[in-house]
Design a protein around this motif. Sequence first.
Motif, PDB file in Angstrom:
ATOM      1  N   HIS A  53       0.630  -0.897   0.371  1.00 28.55           N
ATOM      2  CA  HIS A  53       0.212  -0.059  -0.028  1.00 28.55           C
ATOM      3  C   HIS A  53       1.002   1.393  -0.117  1.00 28.55           C
ATOM      4  N   ASP A  54       0.654   1.764  -0.736  1.00 27.74           N
ATOM      5  CA  ASP A  54       1.641   3.768  -1.022  1.00 27.74           C
ATOM      6  C   ASP A  54       2.925   3.527  -1.380  1.00 27.74           C
ATOM      7  N   ILE A  55       2.795   2.604  -2.645  1.00 25.91           N
ATOM      8  CA  ILE A  55       4.267   2.508  -2.395  1.00 25.91           C
ATOM      9  C   ILE A  55       4.556   3.891  -3.694  1.00 25.91           C
ATOM     10  N   GLY A  56       5.267   4.807  -3.565  1.00 25.56           N
ATOM     11  CA  GLY A  56       5.289   5.831  -4.987  1.00 25.56           C
ATOM     12  C   GLY A  56       5.574   7.082  -4.234  1.00 25.56           C
ATOM     13  N   LYS A  57       6.179   7.916  -4.923  1.00 21.88           N
ATOM     14  CA  LYS A  57       6.617   9.432  -5.205  1.00 21.88           C
ATOM     15  C   LYS A  57       5.301  10.008  -4.306  1.00 21.88           C
ATOM     16  N   PHE A  58       4.064   9.927  -5.192  1.00 15.64           N
ATOM     17  CA  PHE A  58       3.572  10.852  -4.217  1.00 15.64           C
ATOM     18  C   PHE A  58       2.753  10.574  -2.912  1.00 15.64           C
ATOM     19  N   GLN A  59       2.968   9.261  -2.237  1.00 17.67           N
ATOM     20  CA  GLN A  59       3.622   9.489  -0.995  1.00 17.67           C
ATOM     21  C   GLN A  59       4.467   9.435   0.170  1.00 17.67           C
ATOM     22  N   HIS A  60       5.639   9.238  -1.251  1.00 18.08           N
ATOM     23  CA  HIS A  60       7.061   9.147   0.082  1.00 18.08           C
ATOM     24  C   HIS A  60       8.115  10.798  -0.879  1.00 18.08           C
ATOM     25  N   GLY A  61       7.795  10.964  -1.483  1.00 16.30           N
ATOM     26  CA  GLY A  61       8.694  11.765  -2.022  1.00 16.30           C
ATOM     27  C   GLY A  61      10.160  11.421  -2.837  1.00 16.30           C
ATOM     28  N   ASP A  62      10.864  11.628  -2.752  1.00 20.94           N
ATOM     29  CA  ASP A  62      12.288  11.557  -2.811  1.00 20.94           C
ATOM     30  C   ASP A  62      12.805  10.026  -2.476  1.00 20.94           C
ATOM     31  N   GLU A  63      12.164   9.372  -1.429  1.00 22.33           N
ATOM     32  CA  GLU A  63      12.271   8.717  -0.031  1.00 22.33           C
ATOM     33  C   GLU A  63      11.638   7.148  -0.917  1.00 22.33           C
ATOM     34  N   ASN A  64      10.586   7.318  -1.812  1.00 27.60           N
ATOM     35  CA  ASN A  64      10.848   6.195  -2.276  1.00 27.60           C
ATOM     36  C   ASN A  64      11.581   4.991  -3.573  1.00 27.60           C
ATOM     37  N   GLU A  65      12.657   5.977  -3.717  1.00 31.00           N
ATOM     38  CA  GLU A  65      13.504   4.889  -4.388  1.00 31.00           C
ATOM     39  C   GLU A  65      14.079   3.995  -3.596  1.00 31.00           C
ATOM     40  N   ARG A  66      14.178   4.628  -2.103  1.00 30.39           N
ATOM     41  CA  ARG A  66      14.557   3.452  -1.318  1.00 30.39           C
ATOM     42  C   ARG A  66      13.975   2.594  -1.063  1.00 30.39           C
ATOM     43  N   HIS A  67      12.492   2.868  -0.888  1.00 30.30           N
ATOM     44  CA  HIS A  67      11.270   1.826  -0.632  1.00 30.30           C
ATOM     45  C   HIS A  67      11.133   0.585  -1.856  1.00 30.30           C
ATOM     46  N   LEU A  68      11.395   1.348  -3.133  1.00 28.59           N
ATOM     47  CA  LEU A  68      11.140   0.298  -4.100  1.00 28.59           C
ATOM     48  C   LEU A  68      12.237  -0.141  -4.190  1.00 28.59           C
ATOM     49  N   LYS A  69      13.559  -0.115  -3.770  1.00 31.37           N
ATOM     50  CA  LYS A  69      14.755  -1.069  -3.625  1.00 31.37           C
ATOM     51  C   LYS A  69      14.796  -1.978  -2.030  1.00 31.37           C
ATOM     52  N   ASP A  70      14.078  -1.526  -1.545  1.00 31.90           N
ATOM     53  CA  ASP A  70      13.666  -2.660  -0.774  1.00 31.90           C
ATOM     54  C   ASP A  70      12.627  -3.451  -0.678  1.00 31.90           C
ATOM     55  N   LEU A  71      11.209  -3.392  -1.456  1.00 30.81           N
ATOM     56  CA  LEU A  71      10.213  -4.059  -1.950  1.00 30.81           C
ATOM     57  C   LEU A  71      11.220  -5.050  -3.182  1.00 30.81           C
ATOM     58  N   SER A  72      12.211  -4.557  -3.861  1.00 34.55           N
ATOM     59  CA  SER A  72      12.125  -5.101  -5.223  1.00 34.55           C
ATOM     60  C   SER A  72      13.746  -6.657  -4.490  1.00 34.55           C
ATOM     61  N   ASN A  73      14.461  -6.124  -3.195  1.00 33.49           N
ATOM     62  CA  ASN A  73      15.263  -6.291  -3.329  1.00 33.49           C
ATOM     63  C   ASN A  73      14.722  -7.524  -1.660  1.00 33.49           C
TER      64      ASN A  73
END
Length: 146
Positions: A53-73
């Motif tokens: 839920h709520d992954i994306g730049k709209f929710q997390h701004g610049d932090e989204n890249e880190r969150h997407l990496k966590d999801l991917s890894n």
Amino acid sequence: MKPGAVDVPSDYGMVDPLPFHPVYDYSYDGIMRSFEDGLQRLGLDYIDILLVHDIGKFQHGDENERHLKDLSNSGFKAMDELKNNGVIKAIGLGVNENQVCLDALEIGYWDVFLLVTVEGEASSGKELVTFTQLGAKRKILSPTLS
């Protein structure tokens, strides 16, 4: 609108989470902890669909890249294990942005995307074409227009 946290969440249809403090953790451990907590709150031993839920730049701004990496890894691995163990039937995303769905397709196989566009956000329709092309390539169902 700018990406990141908003001052008045209720203005955007978000519910005040009190007495809880939301923590966004898309890692293996974060997904498993959230899943177990959810089962306890619901009083169930399985759920039908587990959504990130709520992954994306709209929710997390610049932090989204880190969150997407966590999801991917590691986070996707947790979801895939839960599905393969039969405690969930489907995995997917519940998000506000087309792009994060396209990014997620590079991580693994998802059963469902729940995409809610933000009021005022226009879509050119090219995302639908992209989803349709990717769906055909992966032999999954394509979206339809009504």
